[in-house]
Scaffold this motif. Structure first.
Motif, PDB file in Angstrom:
ATOM      1  N   ALA A  20      16.907  13.314  -3.727  1.00  0.00           N
ATOM      2  CA  ALA A  20      17.871  14.027  -4.563  1.00  0.00           C
ATOM      3  C   ALA A  20      18.940  13.085  -5.100  1.00  0.00           C
ATOM      4  O   ALA A  20      19.395  13.218  -6.240  1.00  0.00           O
ATOM      5  CB  ALA A  20      18.508  15.172  -3.772  1.00  0.00           C
ATOM      6  N   ALA A  34      15.451  15.863 -12.183  1.00  0.00           N
ATOM      7  CA  ALA A  34      14.720  16.904 -11.456  1.00  0.00           C
ATOM      8  C   ALA A  34      14.809  16.654  -9.953  1.00  0.00           C
ATOM      9  O   ALA A  34      14.579  15.551  -9.477  1.00  0.00           O
ATOM     10  CB  ALA A  34      13.264  16.920 -11.906  1.00  0.00           C
ATOM     11  N   MET A  36      17.681  17.459  -8.304  1.00  0.00           N
ATOM     12  CA  MET A  36      19.110  17.510  -8.015  1.00  0.00           C
ATOM     13  C   MET A  36      19.651  18.865  -8.436  1.00  0.00           C
ATOM     14  O   MET A  36      19.252  19.416  -9.471  1.00  0.00           O
ATOM     15  CB  MET A  36      19.845  16.395  -8.754  1.00  0.00           C
ATOM     16  CG  MET A  36      21.353  16.388  -8.558  1.00  0.00           C
ATOM     17  SD  MET A  36      21.812  16.235  -6.806  1.00  0.00           S
ATOM     18  CE  MET A  36      23.584  16.513  -6.895  1.00  0.00           C
ATOM     19  N   THR A  37      20.521  19.434  -7.622  1.00  0.00           N
ATOM     20  CA  THR A  37      21.142  20.704  -7.953  1.00  0.00           C
ATOM     21  C   THR A  37      22.630  20.639  -7.626  1.00  0.00           C
ATOM     22  O   THR A  37      23.086  19.701  -6.961  1.00  0.00           O
ATOM     23  CB  THR A  37      20.479  21.866  -7.179  1.00  0.00           C
ATOM     24  OG1 THR A  37      21.009  23.120  -7.614  1.00  0.00           O
ATOM     25  CG2 THR A  37      20.716  21.726  -5.681  1.00  0.00           C
ATOM     26  N   HIS A  38      23.387  21.611  -8.088  1.00  0.00           N
ATOM     27  CA  HIS A  38      24.852  21.556  -7.985  1.00  0.00           C
ATOM     28  C   HIS A  38      25.403  22.156  -6.693  1.00  0.00           C
ATOM     29  O   HIS A  38      26.610  22.070  -6.438  1.00  0.00           O
ATOM     30  CB  HIS A  38      25.469  22.302  -9.168  1.00  0.00           C
ATOM     31  CG  HIS A  38      25.213  23.780  -9.125  1.00  0.00           C
ATOM     32  ND1 HIS A  38      24.006  24.324  -9.486  1.00  0.00           N
ATOM     33  CD2 HIS A  38      26.000  24.820  -8.740  1.00  0.00           C
ATOM     34  CE1 HIS A  38      24.062  25.638  -9.341  1.00  0.00           C
ATOM     35  NE2 HIS A  38      25.256  25.960  -8.895  1.00  0.00           N
ATOM     36  N   TRP A  40      24.525  22.804  -2.390  1.00  0.00           N
ATOM     37  CA  TRP A  40      23.670  22.534  -1.237  1.00  0.00           C
ATOM     38  C   TRP A  40      24.266  23.216  -0.011  1.00  0.00           C
ATOM     39  O   TRP A  40      25.488  23.286   0.152  1.00  0.00           O
ATOM     40  CB  TRP A  40      23.573  21.032  -0.970  1.00  0.00           C
ATOM     41  CG  TRP A  40      22.919  20.268  -2.078  1.00  0.00           C
ATOM     42  CD1 TRP A  40      23.460  19.953  -3.295  1.00  0.00           C
ATOM     43  CD2 TRP A  40      21.603  19.722  -2.082  1.00  0.00           C
ATOM     44  NE1 TRP A  40      22.561  19.253  -4.053  1.00  0.00           N
ATOM     45  CE2 TRP A  40      21.404  19.091  -3.334  1.00  0.00           C
ATOM     46  CE3 TRP A  40      20.560  19.690  -1.156  1.00  0.00           C
ATOM     47  CZ2 TRP A  40      20.218  18.446  -3.663  1.00  0.00           C
ATOM     48  CZ3 TRP A  40      19.382  19.040  -1.474  1.00  0.00           C
ATOM     49  CH2 TRP A  40      19.215  18.432  -2.716  1.00  0.00           C
ATOM     50  N   VAL A 147      29.583  18.984  -7.538  1.00  0.00           N
ATOM     51  CA  VAL A 147      28.552  19.311  -6.555  1.00  0.00           C
ATOM     52  C   VAL A 147      29.225  19.901  -5.321  1.00  0.00           C
ATOM     53  O   VAL A 147      30.163  19.314  -4.782  1.00  0.00           O
ATOM     54  CB  VAL A 147      27.743  18.065  -6.158  1.00  0.00           C
ATOM     55  CG1 VAL A 147      26.675  18.425  -5.116  1.00  0.00           C
ATOM     56  CG2 VAL A 147      27.100  17.429  -7.379  1.00  0.00           C
ATOM     57  N   ARG A 165      21.895  30.670  -4.167  1.00  0.00           N
ATOM     58  CA  ARG A 165      22.239  29.719  -5.228  1.00  0.00           C
ATOM     59  C   ARG A 165      22.361  28.290  -4.722  1.00  0.00           C
ATOM     60  O   ARG A 165      22.752  27.401  -5.460  1.00  0.00           O
ATOM     61  CB  ARG A 165      23.527  30.161  -5.921  1.00  0.00           C
ATOM     62  CG  ARG A 165      23.315  31.398  -6.802  1.00  0.00           C
ATOM     63  CD  ARG A 165      24.620  32.094  -7.130  1.00  0.00           C
ATOM     64  NE  ARG A 165      24.415  33.204  -8.054  1.00  0.00           N
ATOM     65  CZ  ARG A 165      23.952  34.398  -7.705  1.00  0.00           C
ATOM     66  NH1 ARG A 165      23.626  34.640  -6.433  1.00  0.00           N
ATOM     67  NH2 ARG A 165      23.791  35.358  -8.602  1.00  0.00           N
ATOM     68  N   CYS A 166      22.055  28.105  -3.443  1.00  0.00           N
ATOM     69  CA  CYS A 166      22.140  26.772  -2.843  1.00  0.00           C
ATOM     70  C   CYS A 166      20.749  26.290  -2.429  1.00  0.00           C
ATOM     71  O   CYS A 166      19.872  27.095  -2.095  1.00  0.00           O
ATOM     72  CB  CYS A 166      23.025  26.797  -1.593  1.00  0.00           C
ATOM     73  SG  CYS A 166      24.758  27.199  -1.878  1.00  0.00           S
ATOM     74  N   ARG A 167      20.578  24.999  -2.450  1.00  0.00           N
ATOM     75  CA  ARG A 167      19.381  24.410  -1.853  1.00  0.00           C
ATOM     76  C   ARG A 167      19.687  24.149  -0.389  1.00  0.00           C
ATOM     77  O   ARG A 167      20.657  23.452  -0.055  1.00  0.00           O
ATOM     78  CB  ARG A 167      19.002  23.115  -2.557  1.00  0.00           C
ATOM     79  CG  ARG A 167      17.706  22.515  -2.025  1.00  0.00           C
ATOM     80  CD  ARG A 167      17.221  21.356  -2.864  1.00  0.00           C
ATOM     81  NE  ARG A 167      16.004  20.788  -2.315  1.00  0.00           N
ATOM     82  CZ  ARG A 167      15.398  19.727  -2.827  1.00  0.00           C
ATOM     83  NH1 ARG A 167      15.901  19.131  -3.910  1.00  0.00           N
ATOM     84  NH2 ARG A 167      14.291  19.259  -2.280  1.00  0.00           N
TER      85      ARG A 167
END
Length: 391
Positions: A20, A34, A36-38, A40, A147, A165-167
């Protein structure tokens, strides 16, 4: 070398976070990023290193090399001085909606060094319901380079709308061998002490370090583990409960007194107490009394939290004690966390049944639930001691 090398027993989570971090670097460079998300959510049992994993990931996001562990960016994150890292740790019983809104405002700022603005929220499960709703809106519509790293014992501790909404990064309890190796090789602890501390802490590295380095912590553990064999009558149960609660109060006072005094002195000075000169008086300026009351409320809440955490730690020691008793009764071939108390464990195992041991574990867990629900500690612990009493 990598910032993830210090995560004991978390190889799978480290691999996910490393990928990530490289995706995040791709996004900074204008690519898709791809993976990576905002937002966690780091979860795992006590001792799994939720906050350590989140901080390592924050360092990897800031580092041009994806978390090399030795550059200025990594160093600043790991010691907590990076200007783009906002580390939050609720000290009281809960985190209010007012505090959450102030945090959201700070999170909205752009990163000063051009990469990411990272909010590391330890013990995020302590947010109130209204605070969780405010946090949800921030996570739903974050600024492009912000983040959120939330830490919680279990995913279910966060409301489902935040969780979805979280990984989620699930951490595991490190093996005793891995913890002992870290104590021996990194901290210079003699191997015999390292293996004892790793076994007694049941994989909790922070707890293991305390057991290995602080004789007072080892004495308090021995005092807690001496409780089961002392509960021969009602009077002994009441006395044991009083000692346990008093010890927790003393630990809370020791942990907070100096900090409280420092905070109060700084606040009084900020509001002008002791100032001299034309037009000034030696008392607090307008607004100072109200700010002082707010500080005192926060300090009381923090002391209650420290006391509750101390009590909870003692209760978990008792759970591990009866878990060892149960293992002996069932003939399970598992390592005993309290092998140094094997004689007492064997005596209780032979003098009771597995059903009685399970009932006692339930009594302890019920006490934990009562303390979490703000039941008077003395009453809750007395009820537990009576439930543990030997027939």
């Amino acid at each position: 070398m990598s910032v993830f090398d210090d995560l004991v027993g978390q190889e799978q989570a480290s691999a996910v976070l490393s990928r990530a971090a490289h995706a995040a670097a791709e996004a900074v460079a204008g690519g898709r990023g791809a993976g990576m998300t905002h937002a966690w959510l780091f979860t795992g049992p006590p001792g799994s290193g939720r906050e350590d994993a989140a901080r390592a990931f924050a360092a990897a996001l800031m580092c041009p090399s994806g978390g090399c562990g030795h550059c200025d960016q990594c160093h600043q994150v790991l010691i907590g001085s990076h200007p783009d890292l906002e580390a939050v740790k609720p000290e009281g019983l809960s985190y209010s909606v007012k505090q959450t809104r102030e945090l959201i405002l700070r999170a909205a700022g752009a990163p000063t060094q051009g990469r990411w603005r990272v909010i590391l929220f330890e013990n995020a499960d302590r947010v109130t319901e209204s605070a969780a709703n405010a946090l949800l809106k921030a996570i739903e519509e974050p600024p492009p380079r912000t983040v959120w790293l939330l830490c919680s014992p279990a995913p279910d501790d966060m409301i489902i709308t935040i969780r979805s909404r979280c990984r989620v990064v699930s951490l595991v309890t490190p093996s005793g061998e891995a913890v002992a190796h870290v104590l021996a090789t990194r901290d210079g602890v003699p191997w015999e002490m390292a293996t004892f501390a790793a076994r007694a802490s049941q994989g909790d590295l922070a707890r293991a370090r305390l057991l290995a380095s602080d004789e007072g912590v080892r004495r308090r553990r021995d005092a807690v583990l001496a409780i089961p064999r002392s509960l021969s009558g009602v009077g002994e149960c009441i006395a044991a409960a009083e000692r346990l609660v008093k010890t927790a109060e003393e630990e809370a006072a020791a942990a907070t007194t100096l900090l409280n005094e420092s905070e109060t002195t700084d606040l009084r000075r900020l509001y002008g107490e002791g100032s001299t000169g034309k037009g000034l008086n030696r008392g607090l300026v307008r607004g100072g009394a109200g700010a002082l009351r707010e500080l005192e409320d926060r300090q009381k809440s923090r002391a209650t939290r420290v006391k509750r955490d101390s009590l909870d730690g003692a209760l978990l020691e008792l759970v591990s004690y009866y878990r060892d008793v149960l293992a002996m009764q069932l003939g399970a071939t598992v390592e005993l966390a309290n092998d140094d108390h094997r004689f007492e464990l064997d005596s209780i195992a032979k003098g009771s049944t597995a059903e009685e041991t399970l009932r006692r574990i339930d009594v302890i867990m019920q006490c934990r639930e009562r303390l979490a629900a703000n039941v008077n500690p003395q009453i809750a612990v007395e009820a537990m001691m009576l439930g543990l009493r030997r027939p």
